[in-house]
Design a protein around this motif. Structure first.
Motif, PDB file in Angstrom:
ATOM      1  N   GLU A 150      45.396  33.272  56.889  1.00 19.72           N
ATOM      2  CA  GLU A 150      43.944  33.385  56.837  1.00 19.72           C
ATOM      3  C   GLU A 150      43.035  33.117  55.779  1.00 19.72           C
ATOM      4  N   SER A 151      43.790  32.951  54.402  1.00 22.23           N
ATOM      5  CA  SER A 151      42.987  32.423  53.454  1.00 22.23           C
ATOM      6  C   SER A 151      42.413  30.874  53.955  1.00 22.23           C
ATOM      7  N   PHE A 152      43.502  30.288  54.310  1.00 16.54           N
ATOM      8  CA  PHE A 152      43.042  28.965  54.742  1.00 16.54           C
ATOM      9  C   PHE A 152      42.187  28.648  55.739  1.00 16.54           C
ATOM     10  N   VAL A 153      42.352  29.405  56.821  1.00 19.59           N
ATOM     11  CA  VAL A 153      41.440  29.593  57.944  1.00 19.59           C
ATOM     12  C   VAL A 153      40.125  30.068  57.512  1.00 19.59           C
ATOM     13  N   ALA A 154      39.914  30.759  56.765  1.00 25.72           N
ATOM     14  CA  ALA A 154      38.626  31.050  56.080  1.00 25.72           C
ATOM     15  C   ALA A 154      38.024  29.923  55.389  1.00 25.72           C
ATOM     16  N   ALA A 164      43.389  22.110  60.977  1.00 30.74           N
ATOM     17  CA  ALA A 164      44.151  20.834  60.785  1.00 30.74           C
ATOM     18  C   ALA A 164      43.717  19.613  60.034  1.00 30.74           C
ATOM     19  N   ASP A 165      42.417  19.733  60.050  1.00 29.68           N
ATOM     20  CA  ASP A 165      41.706  18.614  59.271  1.00 29.68           C
ATOM     21  C   ASP A 165      41.240  19.210  57.819  1.00 29.68           C
ATOM     22  N   LEU A 166      42.103  20.021  57.223  1.00 27.79           N
ATOM     23  CA  LEU A 166      41.690  20.617  55.706  1.00 27.79           C
ATOM     24  C   LEU A 166      43.050  20.131  55.136  1.00 27.79           C
ATOM     25  N   ASP A 172      50.448  25.350  42.886  1.00 29.24           N
ATOM     26  CA  ASP A 172      51.726  26.254  42.873  1.00 29.24           C
ATOM     27  C   ASP A 172      52.149  25.917  44.404  1.00 29.24           C
ATOM     28  N   ALA A 173      53.370  25.488  44.352  1.00 28.64           N
ATOM     29  CA  ALA A 173      53.944  25.431  45.892  1.00 28.64           C
ATOM     30  C   ALA A 173      54.089  26.491  46.566  1.00 28.64           C
ATOM     31  N   ARG A 174      54.327  27.606  45.752  1.00 30.92           N
ATOM     32  CA  ARG A 174      54.392  28.976  46.495  1.00 30.92           C
ATOM     33  C   ARG A 174      53.190  29.326  47.288  1.00 30.92           C
ATOM     34  N   THR A 175      51.978  29.452  46.650  1.00 28.34           N
ATOM     35  CA  THR A 175      50.842  29.905  47.103  1.00 28.34           C
ATOM     36  C   THR A 175      49.801  28.523  47.839  1.00 28.34           C
ATOM     37  N   ASP A 176      49.670  27.460  46.851  1.00 32.92           N
ATOM     38  CA  ASP A 176      48.804  26.432  47.395  1.00 32.92           C
ATOM     39  C   ASP A 176      49.621  25.531  48.509  1.00 32.92           C
ATOM     40  N   GLY A 177      50.912  25.616  48.321  1.00 30.21           N
ATOM     41  CA  GLY A 177      51.902  25.022  49.565  1.00 30.21           C
ATOM     42  C   GLY A 177      51.922  25.615  50.660  1.00 30.21           C
ATOM     43  N   ARG A 181      52.145  25.255  55.608  1.00 39.20           N
ATOM     44  CA  ARG A 181      52.880  26.132  56.399  1.00 39.20           C
ATOM     45  C   ARG A 181      51.725  26.632  57.548  1.00 39.20           C
ATOM     46  N   ALA A 182      50.558  26.653  57.086  1.00 39.61           N
ATOM     47  CA  ALA A 182      49.522  27.322  57.798  1.00 39.61           C
ATOM     48  C   ALA A 182      48.905  26.499  58.956  1.00 39.61           C
TER      49      ALA A 182
END
Length: 206
Positions: A150-154, A164-166, A172-177, A181-182
């Protein structure tokens, strides 16, 4: 294509307090709040359960920690104290300005940052020459922490693009990575430094 950048650790580095409970205690005391003797214990304890992936706003945590010791503080006071406690010097990372400028030539650009302190991201950006950004999305405002989808959707919604265009850039591989996966795309600095992000943006190959 739209790009988003993580802030702390990616575009800027910040001097965070080694003992945040002490920094918050000092800021509370400056506002006339009586800080309990066992404040460190109260601060370090959890006082509320949150849904997995949800942000826990730090002012709320501070108010609950104080309340657990019989001390009342308003939301306004808690927010101001927390912001002052974490409003520390920041430095723009090398090549950050070039990367943001090159990204801006390709399309809309956002900051997407995990931050539990309301107002801290905006205040940090105001002290740099990185902006303006088309959107600034923080976990404390949208309610979700990276790597939650949801953070990336927002962020995509704020930029007016499909997920898909973002392309999200972070350290940080865990958070920004989590962007990959989203359903967006993640670019990590250990593989693609900011200077390379800038050059690939200019080439149209990012």
């Amino acid at each position: 294509m739209a790009l988003s950048f993580d802030l702390f650790g990616t575009l800027v580095t910040a001097d965070r307090p080694d003992a945040p409970w002490d920094a918050v205690a000092d800021a509370l005391a400056d506002r006339g709040v009586t800080v309990p003797d066992d404040w460190e214990d109260a601060y370090r304890c959890s006082h509320r359960e949150y849904e997995r992936g949800r942000e826990a706003p730090l002012p709320e945590h501070v108010r609950l920690a104080l309340a657990s010791r019989g001390v009342d503080a308003s939301d306004r006071v808690a927010r101001a104290a927390v912001l002052d406690a974490f409003d520390t010097p920041v430095r723009v990372r090398p090549d950050a300005e070039a990367a943001v400028a090159a990204a801006r030539e390709r399309g809309p650009v956002a900051v997407c940052s995990n931050c539990s302190v309301p107002g801290l991201v905006g205040r940090t950006l105001d002290r740099t020459s990185l902006g303006p950004f088309d959107a600034v999305v923080t976990s404390v405002d949208c309610g979700w922490r990276k790597p939650h989808r949801e953070s990336f959707v927002a962020t995509a919604d704020a930029l007016g693009v499909a997920l898909a265009d973002l392309v999200h850039v972070g350290d940080d591989a865990r958070t920004d990575g989590g962007a990959g996966r989203a359903g967006a795309r993640s670019v990590l600095l250990d593989e693609t430094p900011l200077a390379t992000v800038a050059s690939r943006c200019r080439e149209g190959s990012l």
